[in-house]
Scaffold this active site. Structure first.
Site, PDB file in Angstrom:
ATOM      1  N   ILE A  20     184.753  74.741 196.953  1.00 55.80           N
ATOM      2  CA  ILE A  20     185.917  75.458 196.452  1.00 55.80           C
ATOM      3  C   ILE A  20     186.842  75.858 197.601  1.00 55.80           C
ATOM      4  O   ILE A  20     188.066  75.745 197.504  1.00 55.80           O
ATOM      5  CB  ILE A  20     185.482  76.694 195.638  1.00 55.80           C
ATOM      6  CG1 ILE A  20     184.778  76.248 194.346  1.00 55.80           C
ATOM      7  CG2 ILE A  20     186.688  77.577 195.310  1.00 55.80           C
ATOM      8  CD1 ILE A  20     184.177  77.403 193.543  1.00 55.80           C
ATOM      9  N   ASP A  66     181.447  82.607 212.449  1.00 54.57           N
ATOM     10  CA  ASP A  66     180.548  83.198 211.465  1.00 54.57           C
ATOM     11  C   ASP A  66     181.230  84.430 210.874  1.00 54.57           C
ATOM     12  O   ASP A  66     181.626  85.344 211.621  1.00 54.57           O
ATOM     13  CB  ASP A  66     179.246  83.588 212.161  1.00 54.57           C
ATOM     14  CG  ASP A  66     178.154  84.047 211.211  1.00 54.57           C
ATOM     15  OD1 ASP A  66     178.486  84.522 210.104  1.00 54.57           O
ATOM     16  OD2 ASP A  66     176.977  83.952 211.580  1.00 54.57           O
ATOM     17  N   VAL A  67     181.363  84.478 209.557  1.00 54.41           N
ATOM     18  CA  VAL A  67     182.053  85.612 208.932  1.00 54.41           C
ATOM     19  C   VAL A  67     181.289  86.922 209.077  1.00 54.41           C
ATOM     20  O   VAL A  67     181.850  87.994 208.820  1.00 54.41           O
ATOM     21  CB  VAL A  67     182.339  85.348 207.432  1.00 54.41           C
ATOM     22  CG1 VAL A  67     183.335  84.216 207.249  1.00 54.41           C
ATOM     23  CG2 VAL A  67     181.047  85.096 206.650  1.00 54.41           C
ATOM     24  N   TYR A 160     172.117  87.317 194.963  1.00 60.33           N
ATOM     25  CA  TYR A 160     173.432  86.684 194.844  1.00 60.33           C
ATOM     26  C   TYR A 160     174.313  87.461 193.868  1.00 60.33           C
ATOM     27  O   TYR A 160     175.470  87.773 194.161  1.00 60.33           O
ATOM     28  CB  TYR A 160     173.264  85.235 194.384  1.00 60.33           C
ATOM     29  CG  TYR A 160     174.573  84.505 194.161  1.00 60.33           C
ATOM     30  CD1 TYR A 160     175.250  83.926 195.236  1.00 60.33           C
ATOM     31  CD2 TYR A 160     175.138  84.390 192.891  1.00 60.33           C
ATOM     32  CE1 TYR A 160     176.453  83.249 195.049  1.00 60.33           C
ATOM     33  CE2 TYR A 160     176.335  83.716 192.698  1.00 60.33           C
ATOM     34  CZ  TYR A 160     176.990  83.152 193.779  1.00 60.33           C
ATOM     35  OH  TYR A 160     178.176  82.500 193.581  1.00 60.33           O
ATOM     36  N   LYS A 164     177.917  89.445 194.702  1.00 57.92           N
ATOM     37  CA  LYS A 164     179.200  89.124 194.075  1.00 57.92           C
ATOM     38  C   LYS A 164     179.759  90.314 193.295  1.00 57.92           C
ATOM     39  O   LYS A 164     180.982  90.505 193.241  1.00 57.92           O
ATOM     40  CB  LYS A 164     179.054  87.896 193.186  1.00 57.92           C
ATOM     41  CG  LYS A 164     178.781  86.610 193.962  1.00 57.92           C
ATOM     42  CD  LYS A 164     179.896  86.292 194.967  1.00 57.92           C
ATOM     43  CE  LYS A 164     179.731  84.937 195.622  1.00 57.92           C
ATOM     44  NZ  LYS A 164     180.844  84.603 196.531  1.00 57.92           N
TER      45      LYS A 164
END
Length: 254
Positions: A20, A66-67, A160, A164
């Site tokens: 995405i 790397d975020v 996960y 989110k």
């Protein structure tokens, strides 16, 4: 229509080397923006992203990091601004996904998910805001998931889903902190989408279930994420901040 145009803007997109994120980086260029494409050093798709953007006549700079490292993200933004100009748009798409039963999940697996999917979004938005706030203009879109609002049947992803859900509420919180300072912050929550991860032969049966449980009876194409994100970045959404836009084929209605 001009209100949907991103012409003469510069965008910073994380996760731009695949899936995405890659399609969004290219789609933002299709809408007229120059793009700084950021992904992990292990990503092999950044060159492909850049080639597609440059074929559109837009400029692209590729950046690796790397975020979860705020200093790395800040340095990438500084490089992007040096090479492309002031960043006014940002899409935070970098993320990971895996599964494990909650009662067996190692703390390290839980923590890594939070570090990348939630803390990573915060650190990116923080670094982006630091260049946008002094100019009093900017639009940020965080990529969450419908799994931040619902629990997917048969998929063991407590970590996960929680990450989110955190992205959705972080988005609202940042939107309200910066609402009077020229920055809009929104999130997009995709439903099941035809990314390379969901096109593997070993998940074919799982994909059939995804499609049967979605009212529109199919998964989304990555192309179908471009319009919602471009809208939220564009002047067409000038009075839109703090929302989570579901792009799920009606999944949450059932």
């Amino acid at each position: 229509m001009d209100i949907f145009s991103l012409t003469n803007k510069v965008a910073f997109v994380t996760g731009a080397g695949s899936g995405i994120g890659q399609r969004l980086a290219i789609g933002i260029a299709e809408a007229g923006a120059d793009v700084a494409a950021f992904d992990m050093p292990s990503s092999t798709g950044l060159a492909e992203t850049a080639a597609a953007i440059e074929a559109l006549g837009r400029r692209c700079v590729t950046l690796q990091g790397d975020v979860t490292r705020g200093d790395t993200v800040a340095a990438a933004i500084a490089t992007a601004e040096r090479d492309l100009g002031p960043i006014e748009l940002a899409v935070n798409c970098a993320g990971i996904a895996n599964a494990a039963p909650a009662e067996e999940m190692p703390l390290e697996q839980w923590q890594r998910m939070m570090d990348v999917n939630l803390t990573g979004v915060f650190l990116c938005a923080q670094a982006e805001s630091r260049v946008m706030l002094p100019r009093k203009r900017g639009a940020i879109v965080n990529i969450a998931s419908m799994s931040g609002s619902i629990v997917n049947r048969g998929i063991l992803q407590a970590h996960y889903n929680t990450s989110k859900a955190g992205v959705v509420h972080l988005t609202k919180s940042l939107a309200m902190e910066w609402v009077g300072q020229g920055i809009r912050v929104n999130s997009v929550s995709p439903g099941y989408t035809s990314t390379p991860m969901n096109l593997r032969p070993e998940v074919a049966e799982q994909v059939k279930r995804f499609e049967s449980e979605t009212p529109m009876a199919r998964m989304a194409e990555v192309d179908e994420m471009v319009g919602p994100v471009v809208f939220l970045l564009s002047p067409a959404a000038s009075f839109v901040t703090g929302i989570d836009l579901l792009v799920d084929g009606g999944f949450e209605c059932w």
